[in-house]
Design an enzyme around this catalytic site. Structure first.
Site, PDB file in Angstrom:
ATOM      1  N   ILE A 180       7.089   7.555 -28.516  1.00  0.00           N
ATOM      2  CA  ILE A 180       8.271   6.703 -28.341  1.00  0.00           C
ATOM      3  C   ILE A 180       8.834   6.916 -26.937  1.00  0.00           C
ATOM      4  CG2 ILE A 180      10.666   6.266 -29.094  1.00  0.00           C
ATOM      5  CD1 ILE A 180       8.881   5.536 -31.357  1.00  0.00           C
ATOM      6  N   HIS A 240       2.925  -1.106 -25.390  1.00  0.00           N
ATOM      7  CA  HIS A 240       4.069  -0.320 -24.935  1.00  0.00           C
ATOM      8  C   HIS A 240       5.258  -1.246 -24.718  1.00  0.00           C
ATOM      9  CE1 HIS A 240       0.731   2.343 -23.402  1.00  0.00           C
ATOM     10  NE2 HIS A 240       1.452   3.190 -24.107  1.00  0.00           N
ATOM     11  N   ASP A 244       1.427  12.521 -20.458  1.00  0.00           N
ATOM     12  CA  ASP A 244       1.126  11.235 -21.086  1.00  0.00           C
ATOM     13  C   ASP A 244       0.453  10.265 -20.093  1.00  0.00           C
ATOM     14  OD1 ASP A 244       1.441   9.400 -23.225  1.00  0.00           O
ATOM     15  OD2 ASP A 244       3.293   8.615 -22.367  1.00  0.00           O
TER      16      ASP A 244
END
Ligand code: 13P
Length: 283
Positions: free
Chosen positions: A235, A184, A86
Site C-alpha cells: 500500500i 499502482h 520496493d
C-alpha cells in the site's frame, strides 16, 4: 543475531500468514511522521509490518537512516517492523541496501527481456541469499504510479503462467509480484481483477505471492485475494493521500502556526489510522 536468523524471521511471518490465511501489509514511507504512524499502528495492533521504500523514497529518506531508525523503533517499542526495498531496478543499489541491513529487496526487472530479467534476478538472489536477505522478483509489469489520478489506465494482457513458473524456478526468488490485473495508484476506472491466477500459480509452484497496487481495492475483493494465498499486500497511494490531506488540513486550520510538533501529530495519527484500517482487512 546471525544473518540467517534475520531471513528466517521474515520468512516465518510469510509461512505463518500462508498457513493462517492472512497477509502482512507493506506500507511505503518517505517522511518521519509516516514512519511513526506505521510504527504506531504496528504497536497498537501488535502485528508485524513491512516498511517499504521505493528508489525515490530511499533516495530522499536515506538507506542508512531508514535501517537505523527502524532498528531503534523496533527495540524501543518491542515491535517487528521489517524493511523492503520496493521496485529496485539498479542491482548496485539493491546490493547496497542488502549490505546496510534491509530485510528484503524487490528486484523489478519487468522492463527487461525475460532472459535478461532472469540473469539479473539470479545475480541479486545469489548475493542476497548469502547474506540472509529475502528477494521478491517481478516479471509482469504492474502498471500505474502511486498517485491519485483521473485518467483511465489501459488494461494490458497478463503474463502466461508458464513464463512465471519458469522465472521462479530459474531465479530461486522467495516471493513473486503477481499480475492479476492490478495497477499502482487509484484511478477513475477500477481495473478488472483476475484473482483465480493466484490459485493457478500456487497449484503449479510453491512461492510467496505478493499483491502490488493495494490502494483502491475493495475490502471484500481484498479478503478473497488473501484467502487464495497472497501473503504480502503493498500500500502506498492511500497512505500518501492520508498524509497530504491531514497535512493540508492541519496547516489550513492553523495558518499562523510555525511549530512542526504542533502540526505533525495530526498527520502521524491519520497515517496510523489508515494503516490500522488496512491491517484489519489483511488480518
Ligand atoms: P499503491 O500505490 O496502489 O498502493 O501500490 C503500492 C505498491 O504496490 C508499491 O509497490
Amino acid at each position: 543475531m546471525s544473518l540467517f536468523s534475520k531471513k528466517n524471521r521474515i520468512k516465518k511471518v510469510f509461512q505463518r500468514a500462508r498457513r493462517e490465511s492472512w497477509a502482512i501489509g507493506q506500507f511505503n514511507f518517505s517522511s518521519l511522521e509516516q514512519l511513526q504512524g506505521i510504527a504506531q499502528a504496528a504497536k497498537e495492533l501488535q502485528t508485524p509490518v513491512i516498511c517499504g521504500t521505493s528508489t525515490g523514497e530511499a533516495d530522499f529518506f536515506g538507506i542508512e537512516e531508514a535501517v537505523s531508525l527502524i532498528k531503534i523503533i523496533n527495540k524501543k517499542e518491542g515491535i517487528s517492523l521489517f524493511l523492503n526495498f520496493d521496485h529496485g531496478k539498479e542491482i548496485e543499489k539493491l546490493k547496497d541496501a542488502v549490505d546496510r541491513g534491509y530485510d528484503m529487496i524487490h528486484f523489478d526487472g519487468s522492463h527487461l527481456p525475460l532472459d535478461e530479467n532472469i540473469e539479473k534476478t539470479k545475480e541479486i538472489v545469489s548475493y542476497a541469499k548469502k547474506r540472509g536477505v529475502v528477494v521478491e522478483g517481478e516479471i509482469s509489469k504492474i502498471y500505474g504510479k502511486s498517485t491519485v489520478s483521473e485518467e483511465k489506465i489501459e488494461q494490458t494482457s497478463l503474463t502466461s503462467m508458464e513464463k512465471i513458473v519458469r522465472f521462479i524456478e530459474e531465479t530461486g526468488v522467495d516471493c513473486i509480484a503477481l499480475d492479476i490485473g492490478n495497477v499502482h495508484g487509484v484511478y477513475a476506472m477500477s481495473p478488472q481483477l483476475c484473482p483465480a491466477r493466484i490459485d493457478s500459480l500456487l497449484e503449479k509452484i510453491a512461492c510467496f505471492v505478493v499483491l502490488h497496487g493495494g490502494s483502491g481495492i475493495m475490502k471484500e475483493e481484498m479478503k478473497d485475494i488473501i484467502q487464495r494465498g497472497v501473503v504480502k499486500v503493498n500500500i502506498n497511494t492511500e497512505l500518501r493521500f492520508s498524509w497530504r490531506e491531514s497535512l493540508y488540513g492541519a496547516l489550513s486550520a492553523k495558518p499562523e502556526e510555525v511549530v512542526p510538533y504542533n502540526i505533525l501529530p495530526a498527520v502521524r495519527n491519520e497515517v496510523c489510522k489508515k494503516v490500522k484500517e488496512k491491517i484489519n482487512i489483511f488480518n
